[in-house]
Design an enzyme around this catalytic site. Structure first.
Site, PDB file in Angstrom:
ATOM      1  N   HIS A  57       7.470  21.893  -3.108  1.00  0.00           N
ATOM      2  CA  HIS A  57       8.869  21.438  -3.851  1.00  0.00           C
ATOM      3  C   HIS A  57       8.919  19.870  -3.816  1.00  0.00           C
ATOM      4  CE1 HIS A  57      12.527  20.898  -1.307  1.00  0.00           C
ATOM      5  NE2 HIS A  57      13.272  20.517  -2.642  1.00  0.00           N
ATOM      6  N   HIS A  89      20.626  22.301   1.935  1.00  0.00           N
ATOM      7  CA  HIS A  89      20.844  20.811   1.068  1.00  0.00           C
ATOM      8  C   HIS A  89      21.492  21.336  -0.252  1.00  0.00           C
ATOM      9  CE1 HIS A  89      16.941  21.790  -0.305  1.00  0.00           C
ATOM     10  NE2 HIS A  89      16.196  21.490   0.574  1.00  0.00           N
ATOM     11  N   ASP A 107      12.249  21.289   7.240  1.00  0.00           N
ATOM     12  CA  ASP A 107      12.343  22.858   7.624  1.00  0.00           C
ATOM     13  C   ASP A 107      10.872  23.260   8.248  1.00  0.00           C
ATOM     14  OD1 ASP A 107      12.010  22.123   5.058  1.00  0.00           O
ATOM     15  OD2 ASP A 107      12.708  24.013   4.282  1.00  0.00           O
ATOM     16  N   HIS A 141       9.350  30.646   3.396  1.00  0.00           N
ATOM     17  CA  HIS A 141      10.771  31.149   3.617  1.00  0.00           C
ATOM     18  C   HIS A 141      10.830  32.535   3.234  1.00  0.00           C
ATOM     19  CE1 HIS A 141      12.898  27.345   4.005  1.00  0.00           C
ATOM     20  NE2 HIS A 141      11.929  26.787   3.099  1.00  0.00           N
ATOM     21  N   GLU A 151       8.545  18.553   4.673  1.00  0.00           N
ATOM     22  CA  GLU A 151       9.959  18.633   4.778  1.00  0.00           C
ATOM     23  C   GLU A 151      10.489  19.233   6.229  1.00  0.00           C
ATOM     24  OE1 GLU A 151      12.080  20.383   1.282  1.00  0.00           O
ATOM     25  OE2 GLU A 151      13.952  19.725   2.263  1.00  0.00           O
TER      26      GLU A 151
HETATM   27 FE1  FEO Z   1      10.715  21.845   0.800  1.00  0.00          FE
HETATM   28 FE2  FEO Z   1      11.323  24.626   2.577  1.00  0.00          FE
HETATM   29  O1  FEO Z   1      11.267  22.855   2.065  1.00  0.00           O
END
Ligand code: FEO
Length: 401
Positions: free
Chosen positions: A146, A24, A83, A226, A81
């Site tokens: 986030h 993004h 992902d 991540h 989200e």
């Molecule tokens: Fe806020 Fe890795 O998604």
């Protein structure tokens, strides 16, 4: 990648996205990213998060190495989200879980992503504990890390904290833990990730870390969704690194980013850079044509001074510069010194417009902007050099260097 057992009965079942190049708006150059999800084997079988929808078949295959999908009892959704919740609907369909745990904000948003009227959703209370047999899941709301719905899940018996986006890095690797690679690389990737994703929420990060340190949780492992996970001594490193990043303490450096039509603004940029360097302050000069806005943001994040330049173009500034400024402003870096410059042909609005951008970003403007008609002459370049000297002095004062 096949599942990796990270503790007895606790498995990584994520996906490595070697080819992701834009997250993004955040350019990942050649690094890609990794989406971490987890499976816990206990009296209740638990899935913690999923991966993006395009990795669904691989994800089902990984999980099937460990259990029959219909035996999954609980699904923890630390973040909605796509992902991390990209395979959630399919998992609900295949696993038919007894409960799906979401945060209070996740509970409010769930039906805006999914047709979930008949899902067995359990909205957690912050700090709530759920026994899964030998182990416990304890949930902590971590709004805006986030998105509003983010939460952490802690397993006290394993001393593992699953932290969703927090402590992440965008990197596709075959390694799973930070202690398997160079610390310099991890440091750099955490900084880039923070700069480009977490900066607007830095005050929340500081408060969250403080709250968690106050809880005195025993931690053997911190597992973000991540990149690499942290274990042993690296847990302390990750917490301290986030505290440091959240404080946004600038380095003794400045960044100049600019666009240029016929090299006049570029000459001004180079003269300002010479002035900054002459005072022993490190400076990066970044044309928006040659640098992605996310690389510019990483430099802005670390710099004490941000100097921006554009010629006047159609009574405005060049569109490449507007793109970079929109991105940087959206991430709300704090505590910067600001200055601006640019060339013009006739109407000359650039410096006023750039000054307005600096003000909107709450930057401390220490110098009036410098304008040059058509081409900067010797005197104008001398003024640019002097501006650089003054910026460097202000940087040294700010950083105490
Ligand atoms: Fe806020 Fe890795 O998604």
């Amino acid at each position: 990648m096949r599942p990796v057992e990270i503790k007895d009965g606790v498995h990584w079942i994520g996906a490595v996205d070697w080819n992701c190049r834009n997250f993004h708006g955040y350019a990942l150059s050649s690094k890609g990213t990794t989406y971490n999800a987890f499976y816990i084997e206990d009296e209740k079988k638990v899935l913690v998060d999923t991966v993006p929808a395009e990795f669904e078949s691989q994800f089902i295959c990984s999980l099937s190495h460990l259990t029959k999908l219909e035996e999954i009892d609980y699904i923890v959704v630390n973040h909605l989200e796509p992902d991390h919740a990209g395979c959630l609907a399919r998992m609900v369909e295949l696993c038919k879980p007894e409960k799906i745990f979401v945060s209070p904000m996740g509970g409010k948003a769930l039906n805006t992503f999914f047709n979930c009227e008949d899902w067995p959703v359990h909205v957690i209370k912050p700090g709530e504990e759920v026994s899964i047999g030998k182990r416990t899941l304890r949930f902590y709301e971590t709004r805006m890390l986030h998105w509003p719905d983010n939460m952490f899940t802690y397993v006290p018996e394993e001393k593992i904290l699953f932290t969703s986006d927090a402590f992440g890095q965008n990197w596709a690797t075959s390694e799973r833990f930070a202690d398997e690679v160079s610390k310099e690389v991890v440091d750099d990737l955490m900084t880039q990730y923070f700069a480009n994703i977490i900066t607007p929420y830095a005050p929340k990060v500081a408060k969250t870390i403080e709250t968690f340190q106050g809880l005195n949780l025993e931690l053997d492992m911190v597992c973000p969704d991540h990149g690499l996970m942290f274990r042993g001594d690296d847990v302390g490193y990750a917490l301290e690194k986030y505290k440091e990043l959240a404080a946004q303490i600038p380095k003794n450096k400045a960044v100049i980013f600019y666009d240029s039509m016929w090299k006049s603004t570029e000459r001004m940029a180079n003269a300002i850079a010479s002035g900054i360097a002459s005072e022993g302050v490190s400076v990066r000069v970044m044309s928006v044509k040659a640098n992605h806005h996310s690389d510019i943001m990483s430099e802005v994040f670390e710099s004490a001074a941000v100097v921006i330049g554009s010629p006047t173009h159609n009574n405005g500034i060049l569109p490449g510069m507007a793109d970079a400024l929109t991105y940087v402003k959206g991430l709300r870096p704090q505590g910067k010194i600001g200055a601006c410059f640019g060339s013009f042909g006739w109407s000359g609005e650039c410096v006023k417009i750039l000054g307005d951008w600096l003000e909107k970003m709450n930057m401390e403007i220490i110098e009036p902007g410098i304008k040059a008609k058509n081409r900067p002459d010797h005197d104008t370049l001398k003024d640019c050099f002097e501006m650089g000297v003054n910026i460097a002095k202000a940087v040294k004062e700010k950083t105490g260097k």
